[in-house]
Design a protein around this motif. Structure first.
Motif, mmCIF file in Angstrom:
data_model
loop_
_atom_site.group_PDB
_atom_site.id
_atom_site.type_symbol
_atom_site.label_atom_id
_atom_site.label_comp_id
_atom_site.label_asym_id
_atom_site.label_seq_id
_atom_site.Cartn_x
_atom_site.Cartn_y
_atom_site.Cartn_z
ATOM 1 N N ASP A 319 0.857 -1.179 0.000
ATOM 2 C CA ASP A 319 0.000 0.000 0.000
ATOM 3 C C ASP A 319 0.903 1.242 0.000
ATOM 4 O O ASP A 319 1.890 1.286 0.738
ATOM 5 C CB ASP A 319 -0.864 -0.022 1.270
ATOM 6 N N ALA A 321 0.656 4.085 1.351
ATOM 7 C CA ALA A 321 0.826 4.686 2.681
ATOM 8 C C ALA A 321 1.855 3.907 3.498
ATOM 9 O O ALA A 321 2.667 4.497 4.226
ATOM 10 C CB ALA A 321 -0.508 4.731 3.416
ATOM 11 N N ASP A 322 1.835 2.576 3.361
ATOM 12 C CA ASP A 322 2.819 1.751 4.074
ATOM 13 C C ASP A 322 4.228 2.032 3.550
ATOM 14 O O ASP A 322 5.197 2.065 4.314
ATOM 15 C CB ASP A 322 2.491 0.270 3.916
ATOM 16 N N ASP A 325 5.438 5.177 5.098
ATOM 17 C CA ASP A 325 5.805 4.977 6.502
ATOM 18 C C ASP A 325 7.150 4.256 6.621
ATOM 19 O O ASP A 325 7.987 4.609 7.452
ATOM 20 C CB ASP A 325 4.715 4.156 7.219
ATOM 21 N N THR A 337 2.540 10.332 -0.075
ATOM 22 C CA THR A 337 1.793 9.204 -0.632
ATOM 23 C C THR A 337 0.306 9.540 -0.688
ATOM 24 O O THR A 337 -0.159 10.449 -0.006
ATOM 25 C CB THR A 337 1.972 7.943 0.239
ATOM 26 N N GLY A 338 -0.404 8.807 -1.512
ATOM 27 C CA GLY A 338 -1.854 8.964 -1.565
ATOM 28 C C GLY A 338 -2.323 9.659 -2.826
ATOM 29 O O GLY A 338 -1.827 9.380 -3.929
ATOM 30 N N LEU A 339 -3.252 10.571 -2.645
ATOM 31 C CA LEU A 339 -3.933 11.189 -3.789
ATOM 32 C C LEU A 339 -3.297 12.503 -4.224
ATOM 33 O O LEU A 339 -3.629 13.028 -5.287
ATOM 34 C CB LEU A 339 -5.404 11.451 -3.442
ATOM 35 N N HIS A 340 -2.452 13.073 -3.394
ATOM 36 C CA HIS A 340 -1.744 14.312 -3.719
ATOM 37 C C HIS A 340 -2.706 15.463 -4.038
ATOM 38 O O HIS A 340 -2.403 16.333 -4.869
ATOM 39 C CB HIS A 340 -0.757 14.097 -4.868
ATOM 40 N N ALA A 353 -6.548 2.880 -6.509
ATOM 41 C CA ALA A 353 -7.394 3.807 -5.745
ATOM 42 C C ALA A 353 -6.673 4.360 -4.525
ATOM 43 O O ALA A 353 -7.001 5.447 -4.047
ATOM 44 C CB ALA A 353 -8.667 3.089 -5.306
ATOM 45 N N GLU A 354 -5.695 3.629 -4.031
ATOM 46 C CA GLU A 354 -4.946 4.103 -2.854
ATOM 47 C C GLU A 354 -3.965 5.200 -3.216
ATOM 48 O O GLU A 354 -3.323 5.789 -2.351
ATOM 49 C CB GLU A 354 -4.163 2.955 -2.207
ATOM 50 N N GLY A 355 -3.814 5.455 -4.523
ATOM 51 C CA GLY A 355 -2.906 6.525 -4.951
ATOM 52 C C GLY A 355 -1.518 6.019 -5.266
ATOM 53 O O GLY A 355 -1.327 4.832 -5.567
ATOM 54 N N CYS B 12 -4.982 11.045 3.083
ATOM 55 C CA CYS B 12 -5.857 11.630 2.052
ATOM 56 C C CYS B 12 -7.314 11.206 2.187
ATOM 57 O O CYS B 12 -8.173 11.819 1.562
ATOM 58 C CB CYS B 12 -5.393 11.194 0.664
ATOM 59 N N PHE B 13 -7.575 10.160 2.923
ATOM 60 C CA PHE B 13 -8.884 9.534 2.826
ATOM 61 C C PHE B 13 -9.739 9.860 4.043
ATOM 62 O O PHE B 13 -9.314 9.649 5.183
ATOM 63 C CB PHE B 13 -8.724 8.020 2.649
ATOM 64 N N MET B 52 5.003 -6.007 10.945
ATOM 65 C CA MET B 52 3.654 -5.709 10.466
ATOM 66 C C MET B 52 2.733 -6.791 11.016
ATOM 67 O O MET B 52 3.017 -7.976 10.869
ATOM 68 C CB MET B 52 3.594 -5.668 8.938
ATOM 69 N N ARG B 60 -4.607 -3.364 11.558
ATOM 70 C CA ARG B 60 -3.248 -3.528 11.038
ATOM 71 C C ARG B 60 -2.314 -2.629 11.839
ATOM 72 O O ARG B 60 -2.592 -1.446 12.020
ATOM 73 C CB ARG B 60 -3.190 -3.174 9.552
ATOM 74 N N LYS B 62 1.867 -1.541 12.602
ATOM 75 C CA LYS B 62 3.240 -1.639 12.094
ATOM 76 C C LYS B 62 4.142 -0.655 12.818
ATOM 77 O O LYS B 62 3.679 0.306 13.448
ATOM 78 C CB LYS B 62 3.282 -1.394 10.584
ATOM 79 N N ARG B 71 1.949 2.301 14.458
ATOM 80 C CA ARG B 71 0.760 2.856 13.808
ATOM 81 C C ARG B 71 -0.274 1.754 13.663
ATOM 82 O O ARG B 71 0.035 0.683 13.127
ATOM 83 C CB ARG B 71 1.097 3.401 12.421
#
Lengths: 382, 100
Positions: A319, A321-322, A325, A337-340, A353-355, B12-13, B52, B60, B62, B71
């Motif tokens: 992912d 985001a991972d 991190d 990370t992501g959609l910016h 979809a996660e970007g 972002c979400f 993880m 989840r 990690k 997190r």
């Protein structure tokens, strides 16, 4: 403790598309000097007045190659400027605004607001898999929808692809549309020439590739254009009038400006004039970095032609985001990370979809830092 | 008993529910117990190795092994319940050698 594992000096900064870092030392010194000095006198000027706002305007006019620095209003950032251009424009009910699927929320959200109020109808032009607008597609949409205004991003903040702004503006002008350019990701690293290209409004920021402080930006308004200011209030002068002054830049500069930061921006603009960026080398370096990431196993968004030093990628099985991190926690790498803030582009460029993971270089990025980035990708996939 | 500070980490979400936990020991001191809560994997080849954990209720977690920050991402549906349960579980863990 975790927090002790990161030392600021050892961090590897790949987030220049968000905000540039480091800044030239003279920027910090200028901000510091300005905040310790007597404040300015709110546009009342005079020969003895040190005017960092005017210094910024003069530098920016030179950079943009525009004849009248007064047509550049200064404000908090590109978002502020885009809101002035879009929400301040004298639309008539039902006008069409043509924009693209690569836009940042700084463009999208003002458009959504006007659309919800029934003032405009927004039409989106798809982009190529690298995030660039195809002029042929653009022309088709112009002919079909006859927009009153077009708004488009000069360089994608997701992929780095630079649009052919001159051609897109020329085509829009052939259909009598007002042209608004979002140059947040381009000014300072690729040419932005509104008078030569026939662009009516250019929104820009000071803290990305101009290397200035956050909280600085502005809007260039062509001589022929007049906007209704979104923000109204004190201007320091003409206080006996009920309305904001007609004259630029005052018309779009209500309230006390962030003078300290503009002192920093003036210093940054002077510095970059004396130390011009080698855009060709930076582009080659970006392409080489993208290739190395690809060889390490990353799925990199391919960008051909002119680009900013931005690379979007994903890592199979991870992912985004991972990844961000792990980069931060294990390698001291700062990325985004992501959609910016550009959620509509993802499906166009084949991103999940996660970007995506986005790394953005600067003139200060070292080979050693790129080596660590490539190593990190390889080790994640090992 | 583990003590911790917790703060939400935004992304972002709008529905994302990721929270950071600064705990009172190193993450690696809890690994054995964490491994009993779900599927635990470690990446030992990274510059700072990470763990993880995919817990049975979809949480989840990690972090780096030698760090003390983890997190936790909670399922969007019923995240409050999952967070509460996770924090109770985290509090009840013990550092190896520490008495209850």
């Amino acid at each position: 403790m975790e927090s002790n594992q990161h030392q600021e000096g050892s961090m590897i900064y790949f987030n220049n598309a968000a905000t540039s870092w480091p800044k030239p030392l003279c920027v910090a010194e200028a901000v510091s000097e300005a905040i310790r000095s007597l404040p300015g006198s709110a546009n009342r000027g005079g020969l003895k007045e040190k005017d960092d706002m005017w210094a910024c305007r003069s530098h920016l006019a030179e950079l943009l190659q525009v004849t009248n620095p007064s047509r550049i209003s200064l404000g908090a950032n590109a978002t502020y400027a885009l809101n002035e251009a879009i929400q301040g424009f004298p639309f008539q009910g039902g006008d069409v605004v043509l924009t693209t699927l690569a836009e940042h929320n700084a463009v999208l959200r003002p458009l959504y607001r006007l659309e919800k109020r029934g003032i405009i109808r927004t039409v989106f032009v798809p982009v190529e898999p690298d995030g660039r607008v195809n002029p042929s597609t653009w022309w088709d949409y112009l002919e079909r929808y006859h927009p009153r205004m077009v708004v488009f991003i000069h360089a994608s903040n997701v992929t780095g692809a630079v649009n052919d702004a001159q051609t897109l503006a020329r085509l829009a002008k052939e259909r009598n549309a007002t042209v608004v350019l979002d140059a947040a990701q381009s000014l300072g690293i690729v040419p932005v020439l509104p008078e030569i290209w026939g662009i009516d409004y250019v929104a820009f920021t000071g803290h990305k590739y101009l290397l200035g402080p956050q909280g600085t930006g502005g809007l260039y308004v062509a001589q022929r254009e007049t906007v209704d200011p979104v923000y109204v209030g004190g201007t320091g002068i003409y206080s006996d009038q009920e309305e904001m002054p007609q004259e630029m830049p005052l018309r779009l500069e209500a309230g006390t400006p962030n003078e300290h930061s503009f002192a920093g921006l003036a210093a940054a603009l002077q510095w970059r004039k004396e130390n011009p960026v080698d855009g060709v080398s930076l582009q080659m370096r970006t392409e080489e970095t993208a290739n190395r990431l690809r060889r390490a196993g990353a799925k990199v968004v391919e960008v051909r032609g002119e680009r900013t030093p931005v690379i979007a990628f994903s890592i199979p099985g991870w992912d985004p985001a991972d990844v961000g991190d792990v980069f931060f926690d294990s390698y001291d790498i700062i990325c985004r990370t992501g959609l910016h803030c550009a959620p509509k582009i993802l499906s166009n460029i084949g991103a999940p979809a996660e970007g995506t993971v986005r790394v953005s270089l600067s003139r200060f990025t070292t080979e050693e830092e790129i080596d660590v980035l490539v190593t990190a990708v390889g080790e994640l996939l090992a | 008993m583990i003590t911790f500070q917790v703060k939400k980490a935004e992304n972002c979400f709008v529905d994302a529910q990721t929270w950071e936990y600064q705990i009172s020991c190193r993450n690696e001191q809890l690994l054995h117990q964490l491994g009993q809560l779900g599927e635990l994997s470690c990446k030992m080849n990274l510059r700072r190795p990470i763990f993880m954990l995919c817990m049975n209720d979809g949480v989840r977690v990690k972090g780096t092994l030698t760090g003390s920050l983890m997190r936790a991402s909670f399922p969007t549906e019923q995240w409050k319940t999952a967070k509460e349960t996770f924090e109770q579980t985290l509090s009840a863990l013990t550092v190896e050698g520490e008495e209850n």
